[in-house]
Design a protein around this motif. Structure first.
Motif, PDB file in Angstrom:
ATOM      1  N   SER A  33      25.812 118.449 -64.648  1.00 30.10           N
ATOM      2  CA  SER A  33      26.710 117.991 -63.744  1.00 30.10           C
ATOM      3  C   SER A  33      28.083 118.401 -64.684  1.00 30.10           C
ATOM      4  O   SER A  33      28.819 118.828 -63.684  1.00 30.10           O
ATOM      5  CB  SER A  33      26.636 116.446 -63.723  1.00 30.10           C
ATOM      6  OG  SER A  33      25.526 116.054 -62.976  1.00 30.10           O
ATOM      7  N   ARG A  34      28.270 118.345 -65.885  1.00 30.13           N
ATOM      8  CA  ARG A  34      29.622 118.637 -66.328  1.00 30.13           C
ATOM      9  C   ARG A  34      29.627 120.045 -66.237  1.00 30.13           C
ATOM     10  O   ARG A  34      30.850 120.645 -66.225  1.00 30.13           O
ATOM     11  CB  ARG A  34      29.492 118.399 -67.981  1.00 30.13           C
ATOM     12  CG  ARG A  34      29.249 116.816 -68.259  1.00 30.13           C
ATOM     13  CD  ARG A  34      29.300 116.600 -69.722  1.00 30.13           C
ATOM     14  NE  ARG A  34      30.884 117.211 -70.288  1.00 30.13           N
ATOM     15  CZ  ARG A  34      31.551 116.940 -71.492  1.00 30.13           C
ATOM     16  NH1 ARG A  34      30.573 116.543 -72.390  1.00 30.13           N
ATOM     17  NH2 ARG A  34      32.557 117.660 -71.814  1.00 30.13           N
ATOM     18  N   ILE A  35      28.579 121.216 -66.194  1.00 36.85           N
ATOM     19  CA  ILE A  35      28.857 122.452 -65.917  1.00 36.85           C
ATOM     20  C   ILE A  35      29.129 122.819 -64.615  1.00 36.85           C
ATOM     21  O   ILE A  35      30.318 123.602 -64.432  1.00 36.85           O
ATOM     22  CB  ILE A  35      27.335 123.176 -66.426  1.00 36.85           C
ATOM     23  CG1 ILE A  35      27.268 123.219 -67.771  1.00 36.85           C
ATOM     24  CG2 ILE A  35      27.552 124.664 -66.004  1.00 36.85           C
ATOM     25  CD1 ILE A  35      25.704 123.834 -68.078  1.00 36.85           C
ATOM     26  N   ARG A  36      28.617 121.952 -63.687  1.00 36.22           N
ATOM     27  CA  ARG A  36      29.042 122.287 -62.281  1.00 36.22           C
ATOM     28  C   ARG A  36      30.437 121.635 -61.976  1.00 36.22           C
ATOM     29  O   ARG A  36      31.258 122.117 -61.302  1.00 36.22           O
ATOM     30  CB  ARG A  36      28.058 121.243 -61.344  1.00 36.22           C
ATOM     31  CG  ARG A  36      26.767 122.067 -61.422  1.00 36.22           C
ATOM     32  CD  ARG A  36      25.803 121.507 -60.100  1.00 36.22           C
ATOM     33  NE  ARG A  36      25.457 120.027 -60.325  1.00 36.22           N
ATOM     34  CZ  ARG A  36      24.271 119.981 -60.813  1.00 36.22           C
ATOM     35  NH1 ARG A  36      23.256 120.802 -61.242  1.00 36.22           N
ATOM     36  NH2 ARG A  36      24.073 118.460 -60.873  1.00 36.22           N
ATOM     37  N   TYR A  37      30.847 120.548 -62.666  1.00 35.74           N
ATOM     38  CA  TYR A  37      31.975 120.009 -62.658  1.00 35.74           C
ATOM     39  C   TYR A  37      33.220 121.223 -63.045  1.00 35.74           C
ATOM     40  O   TYR A  37      34.108 121.222 -62.730  1.00 35.74           O
ATOM     41  CB  TYR A  37      32.236 118.799 -63.362  1.00 35.74           C
ATOM     42  CG  TYR A  37      33.572 118.189 -63.450  1.00 35.74           C
ATOM     43  CD1 TYR A  37      34.418 117.609 -62.591  1.00 35.74           C
ATOM     44  CD2 TYR A  37      34.253 118.215 -64.839  1.00 35.74           C
ATOM     45  CE1 TYR A  37      35.796 117.261 -62.658  1.00 35.74           C
ATOM     46  CE2 TYR A  37      35.841 117.677 -65.024  1.00 35.74           C
ATOM     47  CZ  TYR A  37      36.208 117.372 -63.771  1.00 35.74           C
ATOM     48  OH  TYR A  37      37.721 117.167 -63.776  1.00 35.74           O
ATOM     49  N   ASP A  38      32.840 121.743 -64.344  1.00 37.58           N
ATOM     50  CA  ASP A  38      33.760 122.648 -64.830  1.00 37.58           C
ATOM     51  C   ASP A  38      33.791 123.941 -63.691  1.00 37.58           C
ATOM     52  O   ASP A  38      34.763 124.509 -63.958  1.00 37.58           O
ATOM     53  CB  ASP A  38      33.363 123.313 -66.181  1.00 37.58           C
ATOM     54  CG  ASP A  38      33.310 122.020 -67.194  1.00 37.58           C
ATOM     55  OD1 ASP A  38      34.057 121.169 -67.233  1.00 37.58           O
ATOM     56  OD2 ASP A  38      32.545 122.360 -68.279  1.00 37.58           O
ATOM     57  N   ALA A  39      32.973 124.118 -63.101  1.00 38.83           N
ATOM     58  CA  ALA A  39      32.856 125.142 -62.119  1.00 38.83           C
ATOM     59  C   ALA A  39      33.443 124.750 -60.924  1.00 38.83           C
ATOM     60  O   ALA A  39      33.646 125.584 -59.886  1.00 38.83           O
ATOM     61  CB  ALA A  39      31.395 125.675 -61.922  1.00 38.83           C
ATOM     62  N   LEU A  72      30.884 110.837 -64.467  1.00 37.60           N
ATOM     63  CA  LEU A  72      31.194 109.562 -64.781  1.00 37.60           C
ATOM     64  C   LEU A  72      30.253 108.526 -64.648  1.00 37.60           C
ATOM     65  O   LEU A  72      29.716 107.805 -65.421  1.00 37.60           O
ATOM     66  CB  LEU A  72      32.552 109.144 -64.339  1.00 37.60           C
ATOM     67  CG  LEU A  72      33.901 109.703 -64.653  1.00 37.60           C
ATOM     68  CD1 LEU A  72      34.983 109.104 -64.064  1.00 37.60           C
ATOM     69  CD2 LEU A  72      34.125 109.758 -66.275  1.00 37.60           C
ATOM     70  N   SER A  73      29.559 108.704 -63.370  1.00 37.81           N
ATOM     71  CA  SER A  73      28.450 107.875 -63.065  1.00 37.81           C
ATOM     72  C   SER A  73      27.243 108.148 -64.074  1.00 37.81           C
ATOM     73  O   SER A  73      26.302 107.203 -64.386  1.00 37.81           O
ATOM     74  CB  SER A  73      28.119 108.019 -61.598  1.00 37.81           C
ATOM     75  OG  SER A  73      29.217 107.673 -60.745  1.00 37.81           O
ATOM     76  N   LEU A  74      26.957 109.396 -64.387  1.00 39.55           N
ATOM     77  CA  LEU A  74      25.959 109.940 -65.139  1.00 39.55           C
ATOM     78  C   LEU A  74      26.292 109.414 -66.558  1.00 39.55           C
ATOM     79  O   LEU A  74      25.207 109.133 -67.402  1.00 39.55           O
ATOM     80  CB  LEU A  74      25.806 111.258 -65.079  1.00 39.55           C
ATOM     81  CG  LEU A  74      24.984 111.989 -63.552  1.00 39.55           C
ATOM     82  CD1 LEU A  74      25.034 113.178 -63.840  1.00 39.55           C
ATOM     83  CD2 LEU A  74      23.394 111.370 -64.005  1.00 39.55           C
ATOM     84  N   GLU A  75      27.522 109.534 -66.752  1.00 41.96           N
ATOM     85  CA  GLU A  75      27.636 109.043 -68.215  1.00 41.96           C
ATOM     86  C   GLU A  75      27.484 107.618 -68.277  1.00 41.96           C
ATOM     87  O   GLU A  75      27.043 107.168 -69.441  1.00 41.96           O
ATOM     88  CB  GLU A  75      29.106 109.469 -68.654  1.00 41.96           C
ATOM     89  CG  GLU A  75      29.691 109.168 -70.121  1.00 41.96           C
ATOM     90  CD  GLU A  75      31.058 109.729 -70.423  1.00 41.96           C
ATOM     91  OE1 GLU A  75      31.630 109.280 -71.369  1.00 41.96           O
ATOM     92  OE2 GLU A  75      31.781 109.956 -69.452  1.00 41.96           O
ATOM     93  N   VAL A  76      27.898 106.873 -67.261  1.00 42.71           N
ATOM     94  CA  VAL A  76      27.596 105.399 -67.559  1.00 42.71           C
ATOM     95  C   VAL A  76      26.042 104.926 -67.597  1.00 42.71           C
ATOM     96  O   VAL A  76      25.539 104.388 -68.269  1.00 42.71           O
ATOM     97  CB  VAL A  76      28.149 104.800 -66.250  1.00 42.71           C
ATOM     98  CG1 VAL A  76      27.807 103.329 -66.297  1.00 42.71           C
ATOM     99  CG2 VAL A  76      29.598 104.673 -66.294  1.00 42.71           C
ATOM    100  N   GLN A  77      25.381 106.031 -66.736  1.00 48.75           N
ATOM    101  CA  GLN A  77      23.757 105.771 -66.749  1.00 48.75           C
ATOM    102  C   GLN A  77      23.205 106.291 -68.066  1.00 48.75           C
ATOM    103  O   GLN A  77      22.335 105.537 -68.620  1.00 48.75           O
ATOM    104  CB  GLN A  77      23.240 106.676 -65.480  1.00 48.75           C
ATOM    105  CG  GLN A  77      21.634 106.737 -65.632  1.00 48.75           C
ATOM    106  CD  GLN A  77      21.078 105.317 -65.293  1.00 48.75           C
ATOM    107  OE1 GLN A  77      21.760 104.507 -64.750  1.00 48.75           O
ATOM    108  NE2 GLN A  77      19.948 105.255 -65.421  1.00 48.75           N
TER     109      GLN A  77
END
Length: 445
Positions: free
Chosen positions: A187-193, A202-207
């Motif tokens: 998700s971070r890679i896709r967010y950077d893209a 952020l939801s995945l970070e909380v999880q």
């Protein structure tokens, strides 16, 4: 010298390695039970109590043997009658000393080495009743040990299952961390893209943080379960404990009815038999207390010698034998109060039998219901795990296709993990309930 030092170092290392290998032995469930039966301190204490009961039996049986004593007495007197008796006992009476000698004997010394024996002929049946009570006490102590053994085996089973359940739960949390970490990185890679929202990251970070917290708690649960099992096995904090978790556990089946189980328990549980033994002991003690109202008869024998010094001579020896009968007329109500006390103890023992029976009924009923509940939960959780796994697979495919949000993926992941956790808990709860039921019916005696 240098070679000798190297050899000693090598030998010490080898011994250390061997010691480590010995301590690294894995315990199966049966090995853990066997070790606990040999080393549990509570069970060892119960064995010592059996020894105490056997010693009390020996003390009670001592009343049926003669009591023999030796003693040496010394006496000095210038009392005319007492001194005259000493002179006669020493067989040195001389009538030539005249009246003044008898009235004024001066100080007379008397030494008497003596052997005495006594034997109780009758004590109102007290000795017999107390000896029978002591015999029952040995049997009761043995039954109490069996009851503790039964509970100990159940406790080892439950602690062993709790340890295995903690390990399985820990594996679930680790798998959850791996899955969420992988998705978080993607998700971070896709967010950077620019193809994923920051809220999804952020939801995945909380999880991920939640999964890590669950893993910490699961790891701590393993150590707590290990500590409890070590205590049951009689191991200290420094000793290692490795569990063999490779056994394919057979899940229990509920077949017998409650009535059948209760009948087994009442026939097998050591506690009910021990309570009945205590009742019989109280009855014996009451009979012994009542026996104090009856006469007592003792036979006695004494052999000794009186002399003015320590010189023993068979020319001065003497023998005394006789029988003495006595009966208490009034003892300040002491005898009656002892009878009252024994009567209350008998009443207490009768109520203890009733209480023990009720406790056994409650334990059997509770264990029976818990096993039924655990088996029912197990069927439900197995279906839940299958559904959760399929749902997660479908959501994961939709996630890869970009048709669902990361929130939906997280929900499916959490649901799958919860289903797995419930299934693990239900599986080991069923095994624990089976162990509890075996203890409740007295199967482990």
């Amino acid at each position: 010298m240098h070679l000798l030092r190297k050899y000693l170092i090598f030998l010490g290392a080898a011994l250390s390695l061997n010691s480590g290998l010995l301590h690294a032995e894995s315990y199966t469930l049966q090995k853990a039970v066997d070790y606990a039966l040999q080393n549990n301190p509570d069970l060892q204490i119960m064995q010592e109590r059996i020894g105490q009961a056997e010693a009390k039996l020996g003390q009670a049986l001592a009343a049926f043997y003669p009591q023999i004593k030796t003693r040496l007495s010394y006496e000095h007197s210038d009392n005319p009658s007492r001194a005259f008796g000493m002179v006669i006992s020493q067989r040195r009476l001389d009538f030539s000393i005249g009246d003044s000698g008898f009235n004024h004997p001066g100080g007379i010394d008397n030494y008497r080495p003596e052997v005495t024996a006594s034997y109780s002929l009758f004590r109102g049946g007290q000795d017999y009743q107390l000896s029978k009570a002591a015999e029952l006490g040995v049997e009761a102590a043995s039954l109490n040990r069996d009851a503790l053994r039964n509970r100990l085996i159940q406790a080892v089973h439950s602690a062993f299952y709790a340890y295995l359940a903690a390990i399985e739960a820990h594996k679930v949390t680790q798998r959850s961390i791996t899955a969420v970490s992988s998705e978080f990185d993607q998700s971070r890679i896709r967010y950077d893209a620019g193809t994923t929202l920051k809220s999804d990251v952020l939801s995945l970070e909380v999880q991920l943080a939640q999964a890590q917290d669950d893993e910490i708690q699961a790891a701590n649960a393993i150590e707590l379960a290990r500590t409890g099992l070590k205590m049951l096995l009689g191991l200290n904090a420094e000793q290692t404990l490795d569990i063999d978790a490779t056994v394919d556990w057979q899940l229990p089946k509920q077949q017998a009815t409650f009535t059948d189980l209760l009948n087994q328990a009442l026939g097998q549980r050591p506690e009910i038999r021990a309570a009945n033994k205590q009742l019989a002991i109280a009855q014996r003690r009451l009979s012994a207390a009542k026996g104090a109202h009856l006469p007592k008869a003792d036979a006695y024998l004494s052999y000794g010698s009186d002399s003015k010094d320590l010189d023993f001579s068979t020319n001065r020896d003497n023998v005394t034998a006789g029988v003495m009968v006595e009966m208490d007329i009034f003892s300040g109500f002491s005898t009656q109060e002892k009878i009252n006390n024994a009567s209350h103890q008998l009443s207490e023992a009768e109520k203890a039998v009733t209480r023990t029976r009720l406790q056994i009924e409650n334990e059997v009923k509770t264990a029976h219901l818990k096993l039924q509940e655990a088996l029912a939960r197990l069927n439900v959780t197995m279906a839940s795990v299958a559904a959760a796994e399929e749902a997660l697979r479908m959501v994961n495919e939709q996630r890869n296709a970009g048709t669902v949000t990361v929130t939906r993926y997280i929900e499916a992941e959490v649901a799958r993990d919860r289903a797995l956790s419930r299934n693990i808990a239900a599986r080991f709860d069923a095994l624990t309930a089976e162990a509890l039921l075996n203890q409740a019916i007295g199967r482990w005696r």
